[in-house]
Scaffold this motif. Structure first.
Motif, short mmCIF file in Angstrom:
data_model
loop_
_atom_site.label_atom_id
_atom_site.label_comp_id
_atom_site.label_asym_id
_atom_site.label_seq_id
_atom_site.Cartn_x
_atom_site.Cartn_y
_atom_site.Cartn_z
N ARG A 165 -6.78 33.51 32.07
CA ARG A 165 -6.77 32.20 32.72
C ARG A 165 -6.74 32.34 34.24
O ARG A 165 -7.41 31.58 34.96
CB ARG A 165 -5.55 31.42 32.23
CG ARG A 165 -5.50 29.97 32.69
CD ARG A 165 -4.30 29.25 32.07
NE ARG A 165 -4.45 29.16 30.62
CZ ARG A 165 -3.61 29.70 29.74
NH1 ARG A 165 -2.57 30.41 30.16
NH2 ARG A 165 -3.81 29.55 28.44
N GLN A 166 -5.99 33.30 34.75
CA GLN A 166 -5.80 33.39 36.20
C GLN A 166 -6.79 34.31 36.90
O GLN A 166 -7.04 34.16 38.10
CB GLN A 166 -4.37 33.87 36.50
CG GLN A 166 -3.29 32.89 36.06
CD GLN A 166 -1.90 33.31 36.52
OE1 GLN A 166 -1.75 34.25 37.29
NE2 GLN A 166 -0.88 32.63 36.03
N LEU A 167 -7.34 35.28 36.20
CA LEU A 167 -8.15 36.32 36.85
C LEU A 167 -9.33 35.78 37.65
O LEU A 167 -9.58 36.27 38.77
CB LEU A 167 -8.63 37.32 35.78
CG LEU A 167 -9.25 38.63 36.28
CD1 LEU A 167 -9.06 39.72 35.23
CD2 LEU A 167 -10.73 38.48 36.58
N PRO A 168 -10.11 34.80 37.14
CA PRO A 168 -11.28 34.36 37.92
C PRO A 168 -10.95 33.90 39.33
O PRO A 168 -11.79 34.04 40.24
CB PRO A 168 -11.84 33.22 37.07
CG PRO A 168 -11.42 33.56 35.67
CD PRO A 168 -10.06 34.14 35.83
N ALA A 169 -9.75 33.36 39.56
CA ALA A 169 -9.40 32.88 40.89
C ALA A 169 -9.24 34.01 41.90
O ALA A 169 -9.23 33.77 43.11
CB ALA A 169 -8.09 32.08 40.82
N PHE A 170 -9.16 35.26 41.42
CA PHE A 170 -8.99 36.41 42.30
C PHE A 170 -10.27 37.22 42.45
O PHE A 170 -10.24 38.34 42.94
CB PHE A 170 -7.83 37.28 41.79
CG PHE A 170 -6.50 36.59 41.86
CD1 PHE A 170 -5.71 36.69 43.00
CD2 PHE A 170 -6.06 35.79 40.82
CE1 PHE A 170 -4.50 36.03 43.09
CE2 PHE A 170 -4.85 35.12 40.89
CZ PHE A 170 -4.06 35.24 42.02
N LEU A 171 -11.38 36.63 42.02
CA LEU A 171 -12.69 37.27 42.14
C LEU A 171 -13.50 36.63 43.25
O LEU A 171 -13.51 35.40 43.40
CB LEU A 171 -13.46 37.17 40.83
CG LEU A 171 -12.95 37.97 39.63
CD1 LEU A 171 -13.73 37.60 38.38
CD2 LEU A 171 -13.04 39.47 39.90
N ASN A 172 -14.22 37.45 44.00
CA ASN A 172 -15.24 36.93 44.89
C ASN A 172 -16.36 36.32 44.06
O ASN A 172 -16.49 36.60 42.86
CB ASN A 172 -15.81 38.04 45.78
CG ASN A 172 -14.80 38.51 46.80
OD1 ASN A 172 -14.05 37.71 47.37
ND2 ASN A 172 -14.77 39.82 47.06
N GLU A 173 -17.19 35.51 44.68
CA GLU A 173 -18.34 34.96 43.97
C GLU A 173 -19.21 36.10 43.42
O GLU A 173 -19.57 37.02 44.15
CB GLU A 173 -19.18 34.08 44.90
CG GLU A 173 -20.38 33.43 44.23
CD GLU A 173 -19.97 32.50 43.11
OE1 GLU A 173 -20.74 32.38 42.15
OE2 GLU A 173 -18.89 31.88 43.20
N GLY A 174 -19.49 36.05 42.13
CA GLY A 174 -20.24 37.12 41.49
C GLY A 174 -19.38 38.31 41.07
O GLY A 174 -19.88 39.25 40.46
N GLY A 175 -18.08 38.26 41.40
CA GLY A 175 -17.18 39.35 41.05
C GLY A 175 -16.93 39.42 39.55
O GLY A 175 -17.04 38.42 38.83
N VAL A 176 -16.56 40.60 39.08
CA VAL A 176 -16.42 40.85 37.64
C VAL A 176 -15.01 41.31 37.33
O VAL A 176 -14.44 42.17 38.03
CB VAL A 176 -17.43 41.92 37.17
CG1 VAL A 176 -17.20 42.31 35.72
CG2 VAL A 176 -18.87 41.39 37.35
N GLY A 177 -14.42 40.75 36.28
CA GLY A 177 -13.14 41.19 35.77
C GLY A 177 -13.28 41.74 34.37
O GLY A 177 -14.04 41.19 33.56
N GLN A 178 -12.60 42.85 34.08
CA GLN A 178 -12.68 43.46 32.75
C GLN A 178 -11.28 43.91 32.32
O GLN A 178 -10.54 44.50 33.10
CB GLN A 178 -13.66 44.63 32.76
CG GLN A 178 -15.09 44.17 33.02
CD GLN A 178 -16.09 45.29 32.99
OE1 GLN A 178 -16.24 46.01 33.97
NE2 GLN A 178 -16.80 45.44 31.88
N LEU A 179 -10.95 43.61 31.08
CA LEU A 179 -9.62 43.93 30.59
C LEU A 179 -9.62 44.15 29.09
O LEU A 179 -10.55 43.73 28.38
CB LEU A 179 -8.63 42.81 30.93
CG LEU A 179 -8.85 41.46 30.23
CD1 LEU A 179 -7.50 40.81 29.91
CD2 LEU A 179 -9.68 40.51 31.13
N LEU A 180 -8.57 44.80 28.62
CA LEU A 180 -8.25 44.84 27.21
C LEU A 180 -7.40 43.62 26.90
O LEU A 180 -6.61 43.18 27.74
CB LEU A 180 -7.47 46.10 26.87
CG LEU A 180 -8.17 47.44 27.07
CD1 LEU A 180 -7.22 48.59 26.74
CD2 LEU A 180 -9.41 47.54 26.20
N ALA A 181 -7.52 43.09 25.70
CA ALA A 181 -6.75 41.90 25.35
C ALA A 181 -6.52 41.86 23.84
O ALA A 181 -7.23 42.51 23.07
CB ALA A 181 -7.46 40.63 25.82
#
Length: 484
Positions: free
Chosen positions: A249-265
């Motif tokens: 829920r929170q990760l996208p707010a800490f990405l630059n435009e076009g930035g990518v987040g990857q995690l285990l869940a």
């Protein structure tokens, strides 16, 4: 008190390791493939035997990888040039000169510093245990996109494994963790490998408030169960799958435009609830492309037993029985039928129509998922930029085969199923009907899709082009159809 592994101490330790050949390749060469494989299975005796004639390298292997007690003169010789008292003060060695920390070679001539696991300790690990290189951390590293970027956040760095891998493609790395002990050991890992990594202590995204990154990687404390903390490396104190939900829920707010987040869940499977709707509901509304890949589903009893053993707790002991009972009671009270586990890839986008896809990928495959995640993001961007598929020509990827399964019948062989199978990457498979198989066979890059559909309609009767387009989009996303 926690270890404080200085730059000078780490440099001297690295020099001693290099002089002895205590590297990933050096260990494999000294042990041979069979003993090395046995060590990976938790069977130390073949490695103990194979290391006897390996000199100082053998001493370091037995000391740090097997947890053996070695003669003092041999330890001092293997660590020549290193202040032994400094190593003892900072827990690398015990006062008896046995291993106090897990210091091991890893991949590209790296070293990782972590706490000793339960097998070497001979019992359960403490609450502030810092996990070393494990299956989950390796899996995440293999599933991470490695495109060159400027800035990367390793959220919940632990002993620093993800940041090590990030150093191959990120110019600037920030590593955070709630645990002071984890950050101390991660700093040792970074110094051992000559990396300049910013380290910050705090809970979740708190240490990097108001900052953005080109990439975020996270191996969070995703274990599902009651809201408690038995071990900080795996338990968040949040109930159920709330830890995974919080990060997503929170990760996208800490990405630059076009930035990518990857995690285990992890996510719960509840009676009467669709897991895809559950995880999709964690996302902010719009502005995020998301790919959820479910790799496994564990039933509650297996899940609880696995995690108890992971921490070195005997499920048959009074402690194990008490913890298992409370855990299983929680699953029953919350109607949890299983726990899903997998990878999540997120991309921040300002496009109006973001893409959210949830997929099962539970079969075994060897290729790392990172290149596939990069391909998926590229293909989603291409589909968004090219909405008119009918006017485009495509070709079938070279690694795609059409497989047909038939069964005997009174009239001979009767086809049961036909499926397209991509034989590389994660081995995607799509069942297709006869019309779709013929359509894909015509994708040689010569004719646009609209012309192929017209030819099929002329030859075989009415073809529903609207029904064909979703299949084509899926095949493009999975790299099975390539724009010509």
């Amino acid at each position: 008190m926690h270890p404080d592994l200085s730059v000078d101490l780490c440099a001297r330790l690295r020099e001693a390791f290099e002089n002895a050949g205590y590297t990933a390749d050096g260990v494999v060469d000294a042990l041979g493939p069979q003993a090395h494989a046995a060590l990976g299975r938790g069977e130390p005796e073949p490695a103990r035997r194979a290391s006897k004639d390996a000199g100082t390298l053998g001493t370091l292997i037995r000391l740090f990888l097997l947890g053996d007690e070695e003669p003092e003169q041999d330890v001092r010789k293997a660590l020549d040039g290193v202040d032994i008292d400094d190593l003892v003060r900072n827990e690398v060695l015990t006062s008896e000169l046995t291993a106090g920390l897990d210091v091991r070679p890893y991949e590209d001539n790296w070293w990782v510093i972590a706490d000793l696991d339960s097998d070497v300790r001979g019992g359960s690990v403490p609450e502030d245990h810092v996990l070393g290189v494990g299956h989950a951390s390796i899996s995440l590293a293999r599933a991470t996109r490695k495109t060159p970027i400027g800035s990367l956040l390793d959220l919940g760095t632990g002993c620093g494994v993800q940041a090590l891998h990030a150093s191959t493609h990120a110019e600037r790395i920030t590593a955070t963790d709630l645990s002071e002990r984890a950050l101390r050991l991660a700093q040792g890992t970074f110094r051992m490998n000559g990396l300049d990594v910013e380290t910050l202590q705090g809970e979740w995204f708190g240490p990097v408030r108001n900052r953005r990154f080109d990439q975020v990687v996270c191996n969070p404390p995703f274990v599902v169960g009651p809201p408690r903390v038995d071990y900080v490396y795996r338990d968040s104190g949040l109930g159920g799958d709330d830890a995974s939900a919080l990060v997503i829920r929170q990760l996208p707010a800490f990405l630059n435009e076009g930035g990518v987040g990857q995690l285990l869940a992890s996510w719960v499977h509840r009676k009467g609830e669709d897991w895809e709707e559950r995880v999709s509901g964690w996302l902010p509304r719009g502005g995020v492309d998301a790919w959820f890949v479910q790799r496994d589903i564990a039933e509650p009893a297996l899940y609880v037993g696995t995690w108890l053993k992971d921490a070195g707790v005997d499920p048959r002991s009074p402690e194990g029985r008490r913890k298992a009972a409370a855990w299983l009671d929680w699953f029953e009270e919350n109607e949890v039928q299983g726990v899903g586990f997998g990878y999540v890839t997120l991309r921040r986008t300002d496009e109006m129509h973001s893409q959210v896809v949830c997929e099962d990928l539970r079969h075994a495959f060897d290729d790392p998922l990172g290149p596939e995640a990069a391909r998926w993001l590229d293909n989603v961007a291409w589909l968004r930029a090219n909405p008119d598929l009918l006017g485009r020509a495509f070709r079938v990827a070279d690694t795609v085969l059409l497989e047909e399964v038939s069964e005997p019948s009174e009239e001979g062989w009767r086809k049961v199923v036909a499926r397209l199978h991509r034989t590389d990457g994660p081995g995607w498979q799509h069942e297709v009907d006869e019309a779709t198989a013929k359509l894909i066979a015509g994708c040689t890059g010569a004719l646009p899709l609209a012309d192929l559909l017209a030819l099929l309609e002329f030859a075989y009767g009415e073809i529903d082009s609207e029904a064909a387009l979703p299949i084509v989009r899926d095949l493009i996303r999975h790299g099975m159809l390539i724009p010509a």
